[in-house]
Design a protein around this motif. Structure first.
Motif, PDB file in Angstrom:
ATOM      1  N   UNK A   1       0.838  -1.202   0.000  1.00 43.04           N
ATOM      2  CA  UNK A   1       0.000   0.000   0.000  1.00 43.04           C
ATOM      3  C   UNK A   1       0.871   1.251   0.000  1.00 43.04           C
ATOM      4  N   UNK A   2       0.185   2.372  -0.175  1.00 48.02           N
ATOM      5  CA  UNK A   2       0.857   3.674  -0.256  1.00 48.02           C
ATOM      6  C   UNK A   2       1.269   4.221   1.096  1.00 48.02           C
ATOM      7  N   UNK A   3       0.963   3.542   2.184  1.00 48.94           N
ATOM      8  CA  UNK A   3       1.032   4.171   3.505  1.00 48.94           C
ATOM      9  C   UNK A   3       2.441   4.542   3.967  1.00 48.94           C
ATOM     10  N   UNK A   4       3.470   3.933   3.386  1.00 50.46           N
ATOM     11  CA  UNK A   4       4.821   4.363   3.767  1.00 50.46           C
ATOM     12  C   UNK A   4       5.088   5.788   3.280  1.00 50.46           C
ATOM     13  N   UNK A   5       4.223   6.305   2.406  1.00 51.21           N
ATOM     14  CA  UNK A   5       4.393   7.660   1.879  1.00 51.21           C
ATOM     15  C   UNK A   5       3.474   8.672   2.562  1.00 51.21           C
ATOM     16  N   UNK A   6       2.816   8.284   3.660  1.00 49.92           N
ATOM     17  CA  UNK A   6       1.838   9.153   4.310  1.00 49.92           C
ATOM     18  C   UNK A   6       2.385  10.544   4.624  1.00 49.92           C
ATOM     19  N   UNK A   7       3.618  10.592   5.103  1.00 46.89           N
ATOM     20  CA  UNK A   7       4.173  11.872   5.556  1.00 46.89           C
ATOM     21  C   UNK A   7       5.103  12.517   4.537  1.00 46.89           C
ATOM     22  N   UNK A   8       5.138  12.005   3.304  1.00 41.51           N
ATOM     23  CA  UNK A   8       6.046  12.575   2.314  1.00 41.51           C
ATOM     24  C   UNK A   8       5.707  14.033   2.015  1.00 41.51           C
ATOM     25  N   UNK A   9       4.412  14.349   1.918  1.00 43.97           N
ATOM     26  CA  UNK A   9       4.025  15.731   1.650  1.00 43.97           C
ATOM     27  C   UNK A   9       4.519  16.664   2.734  1.00 43.97           C
ATOM     28  N   UNK A  10       4.368  16.243   3.988  1.00 44.03           N
ATOM     29  CA  UNK A  10       4.813  17.059   5.116  1.00 44.03           C
ATOM     30  C   UNK A  10       6.338  17.150   5.168  1.00 44.03           C
ATOM     31  N   UNK A  11       7.019  16.024   5.019  1.00 41.09           N
ATOM     32  CA  UNK A  11       8.476  16.021   5.161  1.00 41.09           C
ATOM     33  C   UNK A  11       9.183  16.727   4.000  1.00 41.09           C
ATOM     34  N   UNK A  12       8.555  16.715   2.822  1.00 40.01           N
ATOM     35  CA  UNK A  12       9.198  17.334   1.657  1.00 40.01           C
ATOM     36  C   UNK A  12       8.690  18.742   1.383  1.00 40.01           C
ATOM     37  N   UNK A  13       7.721  19.221   2.176  1.00 41.35           N
ATOM     38  CA  UNK A  13       7.208  20.585   1.998  1.00 41.35           C
ATOM     39  C   UNK A  13       8.307  21.657   2.075  1.00 41.35           C
ATOM     40  N   UNK A  14       9.280  21.527   3.006  1.00 45.20           N
ATOM     41  CA  UNK A  14      10.326  22.557   3.055  1.00 45.20           C
ATOM     42  C   UNK A  14      11.156  22.652   1.776  1.00 45.20           C
TER      43      UNK A  14
END
Length: 305
Positions: A47-60
């Motif tokens: 599933x995609x869930x390992x990417x759950x926080x990618x948006x937050x972590x890569x926002x900077x």
């Protein structure tokens, strides 16, 4: 509200897209940066869930992230794979590569970065070779260019981890195809705890299994050691030189993929960067997220210079 804001609002968030074949895929887009990244999960059937926080972590780093569950995976439609026609139509690499392209089209992405984790890396390699005109770059996260070297490496790891009695027992179970024996399952889990996820931090958990078992069994086999599925002969050695977009290769320092193969790939791809995430197994983004996201974000940012 301006047109640009409305367009961005509609593009972000969670929605299902309907494929031309009539099935539905779960997608989610987060972030507002000008760098567009789409992720492909592992498994097959994960599933995609390992990417759950990618948006937050890569926002900077100014990155907008799109993730989705592939056909047969938990949040998306799951065809009846006991039907031989469905297996023939959908359970092949060509289908999943074309699925990536259709998702790209339906979400309106172009000149984007594609990140494949493990099995997703197989799809990312194939996509980069077939559709380079749509890519700004490709990220291979814990995936090499063939399965033969992986199998050799993961079985060497097993030989080093377990004593002779345990190894003999595991080979006997595999010959008898009785993979649900508790002792065997515990031994296989030990590999996961040490090499798939090297750190003790919490991993995504559910009260039921989210694995697309039919997809995994068809492509992989019964587990990481017994690879008898359709993917076992996949081999793109010799094709890495044909990847014409910038490539970022990231591997855990303590994982199941052979790092010698990763270094060879980095030498063969014309424009490549290799990073080894320390103190991390196959799930680098979970084991050592600070290092993983820092180096990935800096590479993505650097491509815009």
């Amino acid at each position: 509200m301006g047109v640009d804001f409305l367009a961005k609002y509609k593009a972000n968030g969670t929605r299902f897209i309907t494929l031309d074949n009539g099935y539905h895929l779960w997608t989610q887009t987060t972030g507002s940066g000008d760098i567009h990244l789409m992720t492909l999960h592992g498994g097959p059937g994960g599933t995609n869930e390992v990417f759950e926080n990618f948006g937050e972590r890569l926002a900077p780093y100014g990155v907008t992230v799109t993730r989705y569950d592939q056909l047969g995976s938990f949040f998306s439609d799951q065809p009846d794979f006991s039907d031989p026609e469905n297996r023939k139509k959908f359970l092949n690499i060509d289908y999943y590569v074309q699925e990536v392209e259709e998702v790209r089209q339906k979400l309106g992405l172009d000149h984007f970065y594609l990140l494949g984790q493990s099995w997703g890396g197989v799809l990312a390699i194939e996509y980069a070779l077939r559709y380079p005109e749509h890519l700004a770059g490709v990220i291979l996260s814990s995936m090499i260019d063939n399965l033969a070297e992986y199998l050799q490496n993961v079985n060497a790891i097993r030989d080093s981890m377990f004593n002779a009695d345990d190894l003999a027992y595991m080979h006997d179970v595999e010959a008898r195809h009785t993979f649900d024996e508790p002792r065997y399952e515990a031994l296989v889990s030990a590999l996961g705890e040490h090499y798939l996820h090297h750190q003790a931090d919490a991993q995504p958990r559910h009260l039921i299994s989210t694995m697309g078992t039919a997809v995994y069994n068809y492509f992989q086999g019964d587990n990481e050691f017994v690879m008898v599925g359709a993917l076992k002969d996949w081999d793109r050695r010799g094709s890495m030189k044909d990847i014409s977009v910038p490539a970022y290769l990231t591997f855990g320092g303590h994982e199941t993929m052979p790092l010698d193969a990763a270094r060879r790939m980095a030498d063969e791809i014309p424009d490549s960067t290799l990073h080894i995430t320390p103190d991390a197994g196959h799930g680098q983004m979970l084991d050592n997220p600070d290092d993983y996201f820092k180096h990935l974000g800096e590479w993505l940012q650097g491509q815009q210079a």
